[in-house]
Design a protein around this motif. Structure first.
Motif, short mmCIF file in Angstrom:
data_model
loop_
_atom_site.label_atom_id
_atom_site.label_comp_id
_atom_site.label_asym_id
_atom_site.label_seq_id
_atom_site.Cartn_x
_atom_site.Cartn_y
_atom_site.Cartn_z
N LEU A 140 -18.84 -102.07 -13.15
CA LEU A 140 -19.91 -103.00 -13.87
C LEU A 140 -20.45 -102.78 -15.16
N GLU A 141 -20.60 -103.74 -16.03
CA GLU A 141 -21.11 -103.69 -17.48
C GLU A 141 -22.39 -104.27 -17.37
N VAL A 142 -23.39 -103.65 -18.03
CA VAL A 142 -24.80 -104.05 -17.75
C VAL A 142 -25.50 -104.03 -19.46
N LEU A 143 -26.41 -104.91 -19.55
CA LEU A 143 -27.39 -104.79 -20.78
C LEU A 143 -28.60 -104.44 -20.19
N VAL A 184 -23.65 -116.14 -25.71
CA VAL A 184 -24.63 -114.96 -25.31
C VAL A 184 -24.18 -113.85 -24.59
N ALA A 185 -23.00 -114.25 -23.77
CA ALA A 185 -22.47 -113.24 -22.90
C ALA A 185 -21.50 -112.32 -23.74
N ALA A 217 -21.32 -106.64 -26.17
CA ALA A 217 -21.07 -105.98 -27.37
C ALA A 217 -21.95 -104.74 -27.00
N ARG A 218 -23.20 -105.13 -26.44
CA ARG A 218 -24.38 -104.12 -26.37
C ARG A 218 -24.45 -103.39 -25.13
N SER A 219 -23.27 -103.39 -24.15
CA SER A 219 -23.38 -103.07 -22.96
C SER A 219 -23.12 -101.79 -22.61
N ALA A 220 -23.63 -101.29 -21.38
CA ALA A 220 -23.14 -99.81 -21.01
C ALA A 220 -22.43 -100.05 -19.47
N LEU A 251 -31.32 -108.08 -14.29
CA LEU A 251 -30.43 -107.45 -15.29
C LEU A 251 -29.43 -108.32 -15.59
N ALA A 252 -28.97 -108.41 -16.78
CA ALA A 252 -27.66 -109.15 -17.15
C ALA A 252 -26.54 -108.30 -16.99
N HIS A 253 -25.53 -108.79 -16.32
CA HIS A 253 -24.14 -107.86 -16.05
C HIS A 253 -22.86 -108.71 -15.75
N GLY A 254 -21.89 -108.12 -15.69
CA GLY A 254 -20.36 -108.60 -15.69
C GLY A 254 -19.57 -107.52 -15.25
N SER A 255 -18.34 -107.92 -15.34
CA SER A 255 -17.21 -106.86 -15.32
C SER A 255 -15.81 -107.43 -15.57
#
Ligand SMILES: O=C(O)CCC(=O)C(=O)O
Length: 290
Positions: free
Chosen positions: A158-161, A186-187, A192-195, A211-215
């Motif tokens: 999982l990658e989150v901002l 936007v995504a 680019a700033r995700s953890a 929370l905005a997220h993707g993977s």
């Protein structure tokens, strides 16, 4: 007496995300693993989504390209209905206690699912905020993602901002089409700033519903299985039908139903109910205009 420390609770509300190890016992983790392995074996005999949830949609969803030799089971809907181990992890584990520390004392279940990325499967999740799929009267809602496998930088974590839960709600309708995903530009900026949320099997990533997220797809040789439970505060009432309906929706895992409702002010577009699954909604195969 809380399971989470004061600093962990503060970190959750500041960042919108918190990862904690040992959310279930080793015995329960083995049982979760064994049940999932059994479902993957079963999936080899199928060439299309199969099984039935309470609304008649398939319980087991497979990625295009799935085969008996290279199974790509990507989703099990409502596994708590068919597995004692998954029910126990949802209702009676340290994970449940942690969620109560964040949005308790009264906590009820909204839905559960397994998102799996088997090695070689192209499954990815485009950036979104869960609240736009499951709006409620208030946003005291936690998506708990329990790592059934070790989650690493390479197997599609999982990658989150961090902090994005305190910002705007980003549309997932574009030009009258429900894409289930935040606009590409936007995504890309979020990415680019995700953890990344990584950890050993048995860890849980607790994520705020806004929370905005993707993977990304799994680029490794190891599987990535997440058991995902969405819990709400007792006084958060759903505004739209549950996209992953379950006989366990509304079950109080902590505290009790006080008969109260609490509201927050926000505006959003009503989500489209999925014809099959979330993954199909995010791909072009299930896009409709209204
Ligand atoms: O499976 C994943 O990587 C993402 C899960 C997710 O987006 C969700 O539960 O909302």
């Amino acid at each position: 007496m809380t399971i989470l420390g004061k600093e962990q609770i503060e970190a959750f509300w500041r960042d919108g995300v918190l990862t904690v190890e040992n959310a279930v016992t080793p015995e329960l983790l083995s049982a979760l693993h064994a049940d999932f392995d059994g479902w993957v074996e079963e999936s080899r005999a199928h060439s299309a989504p199969y099984g039935a949830c309470i609304d008649g949609r398939p319980r087991f969803d497979i990625q295009p390209g799935h085969s008996a030799d290279h199974p790509a089971l990507r989703r099990v809907q409502a596994p708590t209905e068919i597995s004692e181990a998954y029910y126990k992890a949802m209702a009676e584990s340290r994970m449940t206690d942690m969620v109560a520390d964040l949005i308790g004392p009264d906590v009820k279940l909204h839905h559960t699912k397994i998102n799996s990325k088997l090695p070689g499967a192209a499954t990815e999740v485009k950036w979104h905020q869960d609240f736009l799929f499951t709006p409620h009267t208030n946003s005291d809602i936690v998506t708990a993602l329990l790592m059934v496998d070790d989650v690493t930088d390479d197997n599609g974590p999982l990658e989150v901002l961090p902090g994005s839960h305190r910002g705007e709600l980003h549309p997932i309708w574009h030009d009258g089409v429900f894409t289930g995903a935040i606009a590409d530009d936007v995504a890309a900026d979020m990415q680019a700033r995700s953890a990344r949320c990584t950890g050993p099997a048995g860890s849980v990533c607790l994520m705020h519903t806004r929370l905005a997220h993707g993977s990304a797809p799994n680029r490794s040789k190891t599987p990535r299985t997440l058991f995902i439970c969405v819990y709400t505060a007792g006084d958060a009432l759903p505004l739209t039908p549950n996209p992953v309906p379950t006989e366990h929706q509304g079950h109080f895992v902590k505290g009790r139903d006080t008969g109260r409702v609490r509201t927050e002010s926000f505006e959003l577009s009503v989500p489209q109910y999925p014809k099959t699954s979330f993954f199909a909604q995010q791909s072009k195969s299930e896009r409709e205009t209204v």
